[in-house]
Enzyme design. Structure first.
Site, PDB file in Angstrom:
ATOM      1  N   GLU A  70      -5.770  -4.087  -0.167  1.00  8.69           N
ATOM      2  CA  GLU A  70      -6.043  -5.211   0.733  1.00  8.69           C
ATOM      3  C   GLU A  70      -7.154  -6.107   0.210  1.00  8.69           C
ATOM      4  OE1 GLU A  70      -5.500  -2.113   1.521  1.00  8.69           O
ATOM      5  OE2 GLU A  70      -4.413  -1.897   3.399  1.00  8.69           O
ATOM      6  N   THR A  72       0.872  -1.174   0.000  1.00  9.85           N
ATOM      7  CA  THR A  72       0.000   0.000   0.000  1.00  9.85           C
ATOM      8  C   THR A  72       0.905   1.220   0.000  1.00  9.85           C
ATOM      9  OG1 THR A  72      -0.018   0.165   2.390  1.00  9.85           O
ATOM     10  CG2 THR A  72      -1.739  -1.166   1.402  1.00  9.85           C
TER      11      THR A  72
HETATM   12  P1  ADP Z   1      -3.277   3.272  -1.353  1.00 12.33           P
HETATM   13  O1  ADP Z   1      -3.536   4.437  -2.251  1.00 12.33           O
HETATM   14  O2  ADP Z   1      -3.006   3.645   0.072  1.00 12.33           O
HETATM   15  O3  ADP Z   1      -2.379   2.220  -1.889  1.00 12.33           O
HETATM   16  P2  ADP Z   1      -5.546   1.845  -2.237  1.00 12.33           P
HETATM   17  O4  ADP Z   1      -5.184   2.123  -3.624  1.00 12.33           O
HETATM   18  O5  ADP Z   1      -5.660   0.471  -1.756  1.00 12.33           O
HETATM   19  O6  ADP Z   1      -4.625   2.557  -1.231  1.00 12.33           O
HETATM   20  O7  ADP Z   1      -6.829   2.676  -1.926  1.00 12.33           O
HETATM   21  C1  ADP Z   1      -7.899   2.244  -1.167  1.00 12.33           C
HETATM   22  C2  ADP Z   1      -8.751   3.405  -0.722  1.00 12.33           C
HETATM   23  O8  ADP Z   1      -9.087   4.259  -1.797  1.00 12.33           O
HETATM   24  C3  ADP Z   1     -10.078   2.972  -0.166  1.00 12.33           C
HETATM   25  O9  ADP Z   1      -9.976   2.539   1.154  1.00 12.33           O
HETATM   26  C4  ADP Z   1     -10.899   4.245  -0.312  1.00 12.33           C
HETATM   27  O10 ADP Z   1     -10.648   5.160   0.735  1.00 12.33           O
HETATM   28  C5  ADP Z   1     -10.367   4.843  -1.574  1.00 12.33           C
HETATM   29  N1  ADP Z   1     -11.262   4.531  -2.698  1.00 12.33           N
HETATM   30  C6  ADP Z   1     -11.115   3.580  -3.630  1.00 12.33           C
HETATM   31  N2  ADP Z   1     -12.118   3.615  -4.517  1.00 12.33           N
HETATM   32  C7  ADP Z   1     -12.951   4.599  -4.133  1.00 12.33           C
HETATM   33  C8  ADP Z   1     -14.187   5.147  -4.632  1.00 12.33           C
HETATM   34  N3  ADP Z   1     -14.772   4.691  -5.730  1.00 12.33           N
HETATM   35  N4  ADP Z   1     -14.734   6.162  -3.940  1.00 12.33           N
HETATM   36  C9  ADP Z   1     -14.157   6.659  -2.835  1.00 12.33           C
HETATM   37  N5  ADP Z   1     -13.011   6.212  -2.328  1.00 12.33           N
HETATM   38  C10 ADP Z   1     -12.402   5.192  -2.965  1.00 12.33           C
END
Ligand code: ADP
Length: 548
Positions: free
Chosen positions: A337, A192
Site C-alpha cells: 500500500e 497484496t
Molecule cells: P503482503 O505480504 O500481505 O503482500 P506486504 O508485502 O505489503 O504485504 O507487507 C507489508 C507488511 O510487512 C508490513 O505491514 C509489516 O507488517 C511487514 N514488514 C515489512 N517490512 C518490515 C520490517 N522491516 N520489519 C517488520 N515488519 C515488516
C-alpha cells in the site's frame, strides 16, 4: 500563472533518460528459459529502451488501449524490465502477478483486474494453463521467450491464443514516441498477498511511482547511483521490486537480475561474477545466502550494502553480515500500500560518535521516514502517542505514494486522512520507528502485549536455530501465552530447556514462552513472510503445559 515548465512525471521519462545518458550501462539477467543451468543474458539501457518501444508498438497492434491492464507472471529479468516500461510507457497498466499465490487467487486476481493479455515466463506455463481455463476475459497469453525455447518447453500446449514475445517484437519498429499524458494516470497494479480474504489491488499512478523513485533513490533511503551494481532479489512481481527497477534506471546503475535462481549459491555466484555492490531482499533469502557462504567459507568481494525488509530483520543477521563479512545492513520497512518504502534505517551524523554497540541499537530499528511519508502512532481511541521509544500503538501513515482506496473498492481505506498500516510500533525521539508486531499477531497476555517479533529475534540468535515463529495460544488465566515454534539448523541439537534458558535476562520474565515445539519447517506467505494464520490454525488445539 506558473513561470516554470510543466512536464508530467511519467515513467517513460526514466528509460528515455537512461538510454540517452547511460545507454551502454549493462542489464544482466540469468535466463529462465532454454534449460541451461547458468546462462547470462547481457543487454544495455539503450537496447532495453528500443525493445520497450517495439513492445509498445506490438501492444498497440494487439489493440491494447490506455488504461488496459496487462498481466505478467515473471521472474526478475530483462523482458520483465521491458514490460515495466513498454506497458506503463504507452499508457496501459502493468499488472504484476505473484506466481506463489494459490491458483484460485491467481484466477481471482486476473479476473478482478480484467487483464487483457498476460505475459509469462516459461516456468509458469502450467500455472498459465490452469489460469487460461478460468480467466475468460484474457484475450491472449504471451510467452516471454523465442519460438525455439517456447516449442521446447511447451511442445503441445493447450493454452489458448498463445503468442511468442520475440516474434511479436521482431516485426515491430523501435521508433515510438512515448505519449504525454496526465501524471495521475494509473501505471501499475499490485495485489497484496491477502493472508486472509481475497487479495486487494493497489493501483499506482505515474506520479506516485515517480515521486517514490526520486525520494527512494536518495542517500537517506536506498542510496542508488550510477556507481552501483544492484541485484534486486526482491521480486518484480511484488510491489515493483520495491521500486528498484525505476530507481536504477533513473540513476543509471547497472542492474543484475537473478531470474528463478534465488538459492544462496546462485545469488553468491552472481554477486561475485558481476561485481554487485548492493542488493535487496527479505530476511529468508539472506538466511539461505548466509548459510551457504558460511558453510563454504566464502566472502563477498564487492558487496557493500544490503537492504533488508519485508519482515523484521533479526539483529543476529545484521551482526553476522557486518561483523563476519563487512557488509552493511540497511533495515527498511514498507508495504504494498506504500509503493512500498516507508522507513529506512540509516545513522545520523551524531551516531558516529557512539560505540558500535550503541550504533547497533539504532540499526536494528526499522528506521526513519524518507521525504514524502509522514507517520504517527495512536492508541485505541486514535489519540497520538509520544515519540519516546517506549509507547507503542497503531502505526498510521500518509503521503504521496500511499494508497487511498483499493482498486475497484467503493470506499477509502483511510481513517481521518491516514492509512492504518495494521502494524504496531514505537517511535523514538529522533523519529526511528520500530515495529513490535502486526496488530493481528501481537500476543495479549493478562491485558498487556508481548511482541512476537522480539521473541523470534532472540530465538534466531541461538546458534542451533534456523528459523523461529511465535504465536499466542489460548490460556485460561492469561488469555494468551506465547508458544515458540522452532526449526533447528541442519545437524544442530538444542533442547526446550536450553532454548528457554537462552531467553533469560534478555526479556521481562512474563514474556518467557510457555513452551517450545520443534518442527521441520514453518509456513510462509507468497512474499516469504511467516504465515501466522496457518501457524495459529496448526496449533489451535495445542494445550500449553501452564494451562492446567
Ligand atoms: P503482503 O505480504 O500481505 O503482500 P506486504 O508485502 O505489503 O504485504 O507487507 C507489508 C507488511 O510487512 C508490513 O505491514 C509489516 O507488517 C511487514 N514488514 C515489512 N517490512 C518490515 C520490517 N522491516 N520489519 C517488520 N515488519 C515488516
Amino acid at each position: 500563472m506558473s513561470s516554470m515548465m510543466q512536464r508530467p512525471l511519467l515513467i517513460s521519462s526514466l528509460i528515455e533518460h537512461a538510454a540517452r545518458n547511460h545507454g551502454t550501462t549493462e542489464i544482466i539477467s540469468r535466463t529462465v528459459e532454454g534449460g541451461a543451468a547458468f546462462v547470462l543474458h547481457r543487454t544495455t539501457y539503450g537496447e532495453a529502451c528500443k525493445r520497450a518501444k517495439r513492445l509498445a508498438n506490438a501492444l498497440t497492434r494487439l489493440g491494447v488501449a490506455n488504461g488496459d491492464r496487462i498481466g505478467a507472471l515473471a521472474w526478475n529479468g530483462y523482458r520483465h524490465f521491458e514490460l515495466y516500461y513498454g506497458v506503463s510507457g504507452m499508457g496501459a497498466v502493468m499488472h504484476t502477478i505473484n506466481p506463489r499465490l494459490f491458483p484460485e487467487q491467481l484466477a481471482y486476481i486476473a479476473n478482478h483486474a480484467e487483464d487483457k493479455y498476460i505475459f509469462f515466463d516459461l516456468t509458469f506455463a502450467p500455472l498459465i494453463e490452469a489460469l487460461a481455463a478460468k480467466a475468460h476475459g484474457v484475450k491472449g497469453f504471451i510467452a516471454m521467450a523465442d519460438r525455439a525455447c517456447l516449442e521446447k518447453a511447451i511442445p503441445d500446449s493447450n493454452i489458448r491464443n498463445l503468442l511468442c514475445y520475440e516474434e511479436l517484437l521482431a516485426t515491430e519498429s523501435c521508433e515510438y514516441e512515448w505519449p504525454q499524458f496526465d501524471e495521475l494516470t494509473p501505471s501499475s497494479l499490485c495485489y497484496t498477498s491477502g493472508t486472509t480474504g481475497n487479495p486487494k489491488g493497489v493501483l499506482y499512478t505515474h506520479r506516485s511511482t515517480m515521486l517514490h523513485t526520486i525520494s527512494g533513490m536518495s542517500p537517506e533511503a536506498l542510496n542508488i547511483s550510477a556507481r552501483d551494481v544492484m541485484l534486486p532479489v526482491v521480486p518484480m512481481f511484488h510491489v515493483n521490486a520495491w521500486g528498484i527497477p525505476y530507481m536504477c534506471t533513473a540513476a543509471g546503475a547497472k542492474l543484475v537480475f537473478p531470474g528463478a535462481a534465488l538459492d544462496g549459491a546462485s545469488i553468491h555466484t552472481l554477486f561475485e561474477q558481476e561485481k554487485v555492490t548492493v542488493s535487496a531482499g527479505v530476511p529468508t533469502v539472506w538466511l539461505g545466502l548466509l548459510t551457504h557462504v558460511k558453510s563454504n567459507n566464502l566472502k563477498f568481494s564487492t558487496l557493500k550494502e544490503t537492504i533488508i525488509g519485508g519482515s523484521a530483520c533479526p539483529p543476529a543477521m545484521i551482526e553476522s553480515f557486518e561483523r563476519d563479512y563487512g557488509v552493511r545492513v540497511v533495515h527498511a520497512w514498507g508495504m504494498t500500500e506504500m509503493s512500498p518504502i516507508g522507513t529506512v534505517c540509516r545513522l545520523m551524523a551524531k551516531h558516529f560518535a557512539l560505540s558500535p554497540a550503541e550504533q547497533f541499537k539504532v540499526q536494528i530499528r526499522q528506521g526513519r521516514v524518507l521525504y514524502g511519508v509522514e507517520m504517527k502512532i495512536v492508541d485505541g481511541e486514535g489519540h497520538e502517542l509520544p515519540h519516546d521509544g517506549k509507547a507503542f500503538g497503531d502505526l498510521m501513515v500518509r503521503g504521496q505514494w500511499i494508497v487511498d482506496r483499493y482498486f475497484r473498492e467503493e470506499h477509502s481505506a483511510l481513517r481521518d486522512g491516514w492509512f492504518p498500516t495494521g502494524d504496531v510500533a514505537n517511535i523514538d525521539a529522533d523519529g526511528y520507528m520500530q515495529i513490535t508486531d502486526r496488530s493481528k499477531d501481537v500476543i495479549k497476555s493478562g491485558g498487556e502485549w508481548i511482541s512476537s517479533i522480539d521473541l523470534e529475534n532472540i530465538a534466531v540468535a541461538h546458534p542451533a536455530v534456523q528459523e523461529a515463529g511465535v504465536i499466542g495460544i489460548a490460556h485460561p488465566k492469561w488469555d494468551e501465552r506465547p508458544l515458540l515454534v522452532v526449526v533447528k539448523k541442519k545437524d544442530a541439537e538444542v533442547t526446550r530447556e536450553e532454548l528457554l534458558k537462552f531467553f533469560d535476562g534478555k526479556i521481562a520474565k512474563w514474556w518467557m514462552p510457555d513452551d517450545v515445539v520443534f518442527v521441520d519447517q514453518l509456513p510462509h506467505t507468497a512474499t516469504g513472510k511467516l504465515l501466522k494464520t496457518k501457524m495459529r490454525e496448526d496449533f489451535k488445539d495445542y494445550t500449553l503445559p501452564t494451562a492446567s
